[in-house]
Design a protein around this motif. Sequence first.
Motif, PDB file in Angstrom:
ATOM      1  N   THR A 125      31.485  46.409 -33.224  1.00  0.00           N
ATOM      2  CA  THR A 125      32.101  47.503 -32.474  1.00  0.00           C
ATOM      3  C   THR A 125      31.777  47.350 -30.993  1.00  0.00           C
ATOM      4  O   THR A 125      30.891  46.575 -30.608  1.00  0.00           O
ATOM      5  CB  THR A 125      31.586  48.856 -32.967  1.00  0.00           C
ATOM      6  OG1 THR A 125      30.170  48.947 -32.697  1.00  0.00           O
ATOM      7  CG2 THR A 125      31.824  49.024 -34.463  1.00  0.00           C
ATOM      8  N   VAL A 126      32.484  48.096 -30.175  1.00  0.00           N
ATOM      9  CA  VAL A 126      32.229  48.076 -28.732  1.00  0.00           C
ATOM     10  C   VAL A 126      30.803  48.542 -28.456  1.00  0.00           C
ATOM     11  O   VAL A 126      30.102  48.000 -27.597  1.00  0.00           O
ATOM     12  CB  VAL A 126      33.242  48.975 -27.994  1.00  0.00           C
ATOM     13  CG1 VAL A 126      32.875  49.099 -26.521  1.00  0.00           C
ATOM     14  CG2 VAL A 126      34.651  48.427 -28.146  1.00  0.00           C
ATOM     15  N   GLU A 127      30.356  49.556 -29.205  1.00  0.00           N
ATOM     16  CA  GLU A 127      29.005  50.083 -29.021  1.00  0.00           C
ATOM     17  C   GLU A 127      27.944  49.024 -29.332  1.00  0.00           C
ATOM     18  O   GLU A 127      26.936  48.909 -28.629  1.00  0.00           O
ATOM     19  CB  GLU A 127      28.788  51.314 -29.907  1.00  0.00           C
ATOM     20  CG  GLU A 127      29.532  52.563 -29.461  1.00  0.00           C
ATOM     21  CD  GLU A 127      31.009  52.532 -29.792  1.00  0.00           C
ATOM     22  OE1 GLU A 127      31.438  51.612 -30.536  1.00  0.00           O
ATOM     23  OE2 GLU A 127      31.752  53.399 -29.304  1.00  0.00           O
ATOM     24  N   GLN A 128      28.169  48.241 -30.383  1.00  0.00           N
ATOM     25  CA  GLN A 128      27.206  47.199 -30.754  1.00  0.00           C
ATOM     26  C   GLN A 128      27.122  46.124 -29.672  1.00  0.00           C
ATOM     27  O   GLN A 128      26.035  45.638 -29.346  1.00  0.00           O
ATOM     28  CB  GLN A 128      27.608  46.578 -32.092  1.00  0.00           C
ATOM     29  CG  GLN A 128      27.391  47.494 -33.286  1.00  0.00           C
ATOM     30  CD  GLN A 128      27.944  46.892 -34.568  1.00  0.00           C
ATOM     31  OE1 GLN A 128      28.986  46.249 -34.570  1.00  0.00           O
ATOM     32  NE2 GLN A 128      27.230  47.102 -35.667  1.00  0.00           N
ATOM     33  N   ILE A 129      28.278  45.742 -29.119  1.00  0.00           N
ATOM     34  CA  ILE A 129      28.290  44.735 -28.056  1.00  0.00           C
ATOM     35  C   ILE A 129      27.589  45.274 -26.814  1.00  0.00           C
ATOM     36  O   ILE A 129      26.809  44.572 -26.164  1.00  0.00           O
ATOM     37  CB  ILE A 129      29.733  44.318 -27.725  1.00  0.00           C
ATOM     38  CG1 ILE A 129      30.371  43.608 -28.930  1.00  0.00           C
ATOM     39  CG2 ILE A 129      29.761  43.410 -26.498  1.00  0.00           C
ATOM     40  CD1 ILE A 129      31.833  43.273 -28.749  1.00  0.00           C
ATOM     41  N   ALA A 130      27.868  46.535 -26.475  1.00  0.00           N
ATOM     42  CA  ALA A 130      27.240  47.147 -25.301  1.00  0.00           C
ATOM     43  C   ALA A 130      25.727  47.211 -25.467  1.00  0.00           C
ATOM     44  O   ALA A 130      24.971  46.955 -24.525  1.00  0.00           O
ATOM     45  CB  ALA A 130      27.810  48.550 -25.087  1.00  0.00           C
ATOM     46  N   THR A 131      25.269  47.530 -26.682  1.00  0.00           N
ATOM     47  CA  THR A 131      23.834  47.580 -26.959  1.00  0.00           C
ATOM     48  C   THR A 131      23.214  46.198 -26.856  1.00  0.00           C
ATOM     49  O   THR A 131      22.122  46.022 -26.309  1.00  0.00           O
ATOM     50  CB  THR A 131      23.581  48.162 -28.359  1.00  0.00           C
ATOM     51  OG1 THR A 131      24.142  49.483 -28.435  1.00  0.00           O
ATOM     52  CG2 THR A 131      22.088  48.240 -28.650  1.00  0.00           C
ATOM     53  N   GLU A 132      23.918  45.189 -27.371  1.00  0.00           N
ATOM     54  CA  GLU A 132      23.414  43.817 -27.329  1.00  0.00           C
ATOM     55  C   GLU A 132      23.229  43.334 -25.894  1.00  0.00           C
ATOM     56  O   GLU A 132      22.256  42.648 -25.578  1.00  0.00           O
ATOM     57  CB  GLU A 132      24.407  42.896 -28.068  1.00  0.00           C
ATOM     58  CG  GLU A 132      24.075  41.422 -28.018  1.00  0.00           C
ATOM     59  CD  GLU A 132      22.863  41.057 -28.858  1.00  0.00           C
ATOM     60  OE1 GLU A 132      22.280  39.991 -28.591  1.00  0.00           O
ATOM     61  OE2 GLU A 132      22.504  41.822 -29.769  1.00  0.00           O
ATOM     62  N   LEU A 133      24.156  43.701 -25.004  1.00  0.00           N
ATOM     63  CA  LEU A 133      24.105  43.257 -23.613  1.00  0.00           C
ATOM     64  C   LEU A 133      23.393  44.238 -22.694  1.00  0.00           C
ATOM     65  O   LEU A 133      23.170  43.931 -21.517  1.00  0.00           O
ATOM     66  CB  LEU A 133      25.534  43.019 -23.090  1.00  0.00           C
ATOM     67  CG  LEU A 133      26.340  41.914 -23.775  1.00  0.00           C
ATOM     68  CD1 LEU A 133      27.757  41.886 -23.240  1.00  0.00           C
ATOM     69  CD2 LEU A 133      25.679  40.558 -23.563  1.00  0.00           C
ATOM     70  N   ASP A 134      23.076  45.428 -23.244  1.00  0.00           N
ATOM     71  CA  ASP A 134      22.418  46.482 -22.464  1.00  0.00           C
ATOM     72  C   ASP A 134      23.262  46.866 -21.246  1.00  0.00           C
ATOM     73  O   ASP A 134      22.781  46.937 -20.115  1.00  0.00           O
ATOM     74  CB  ASP A 134      21.020  46.035 -22.017  1.00  0.00           C
ATOM     75  CG  ASP A 134      20.186  47.207 -21.489  1.00  0.00           C
ATOM     76  OD1 ASP A 134      20.476  48.349 -21.865  1.00  0.00           O
ATOM     77  OD2 ASP A 134      19.257  46.968 -20.698  1.00  0.00           O
ATOM     78  N   ILE A 135      24.550  47.091 -21.487  1.00  0.00           N
ATOM     79  CA  ILE A 135      25.457  47.541 -20.439  1.00  0.00           C
ATOM     80  C   ILE A 135      26.251  48.729 -20.970  1.00  0.00           C
ATOM     81  O   ILE A 135      26.333  48.936 -22.190  1.00  0.00           O
ATOM     82  CB  ILE A 135      26.428  46.430 -19.996  1.00  0.00           C
ATOM     83  CG1 ILE A 135      27.308  45.969 -21.178  1.00  0.00           C
ATOM     84  CG2 ILE A 135      25.670  45.263 -19.386  1.00  0.00           C
ATOM     85  CD1 ILE A 135      28.358  44.944 -20.779  1.00  0.00           C
ATOM     86  N   PRO A 136      26.845  49.549 -20.101  1.00  0.00           N
ATOM     87  CA  PRO A 136      27.632  50.702 -20.562  1.00  0.00           C
ATOM     88  C   PRO A 136      28.834  50.283 -21.400  1.00  0.00           C
ATOM     89  O   PRO A 136      29.402  49.203 -21.192  1.00  0.00           O
ATOM     90  CB  PRO A 136      28.088  51.365 -19.251  1.00  0.00           C
ATOM     91  CG  PRO A 136      27.113  50.904 -18.225  1.00  0.00           C
ATOM     92  CD  PRO A 136      26.733  49.515 -18.626  1.00  0.00           C
TER      93      PRO A 136
END
Length: 256
Positions: free
Chosen positions: A140-151
């Motif tokens: 999900t978009v949220e998982q990718i954002a968490t992985e990269l630590d970006i909004p």
Amino acid sequence: MQGKVEIAGINTSKLKVLKNVETVELLRRTKEGDEDARRQLIEGNLRLVLSVIQRFSNRGEYADDLFQVGCVGLIKAIDNFDINQPVRFSTYGVPMIIGEIRRYLRDNSAIRVSRSTRDTAYKVLQAREKLMGETQKEPTVEQIATELDIPREDVIFAMDAISLPVSLYEPLYADDGDTVCVMDQVRDRKNSVELWTDCIALKDAMTHLDDRERRILTLRFCEGKTQMEVSAEVGISQAQVSRLEKGALHTIQKNI
């Protein structure tokens, strides 16, 4: 020939595959200046290029172009590889080929976006591939954002920025011989035929109003002013503004 697939004029069904021992020996000879060994090494790793460009098959680019760019990355990997390091050539070569293809896609994008946005987009793609490998499903978009630590918004914006543009005349499917294009499935709610005719009718109806009535409607419905504010600007009472407004609206309704 069955199974024959040509890319950049090369029959991929006949590509060589080198064993690790052969690769090591050819690398050693290449470092010593043996051009024939370098040629064999390039030819023996073209399947490596093929395996990499399959990752970019959904980008809308010609396979021939990606294959040639990938070969440039392969050659750079061969020339820069350190035979003294305990690393298999494929481990070093694949990232080099991927990097060369990504640079090509970044620099030849139909839509020009900032370097920082492109860099973010490719980090998102890398994170997506990593998460898919770990979970075996689309992240999900949220998982990718968490992985990269970006909004989360940065992930969405970056991916939209490198998305390929689609022509309005791009065919979607054929219905009884008639091709249905993207433009046939897209509706412009702000510029519909109904809105155009309504605007024309309204413009014609307003010609039946006098200047003061048109000014009152403009102040009330275009500038959003209250009847009290309109009365002060026009120089009449609020009751007169109310009466003139109702009369003007009635005239418009009657003439539409």
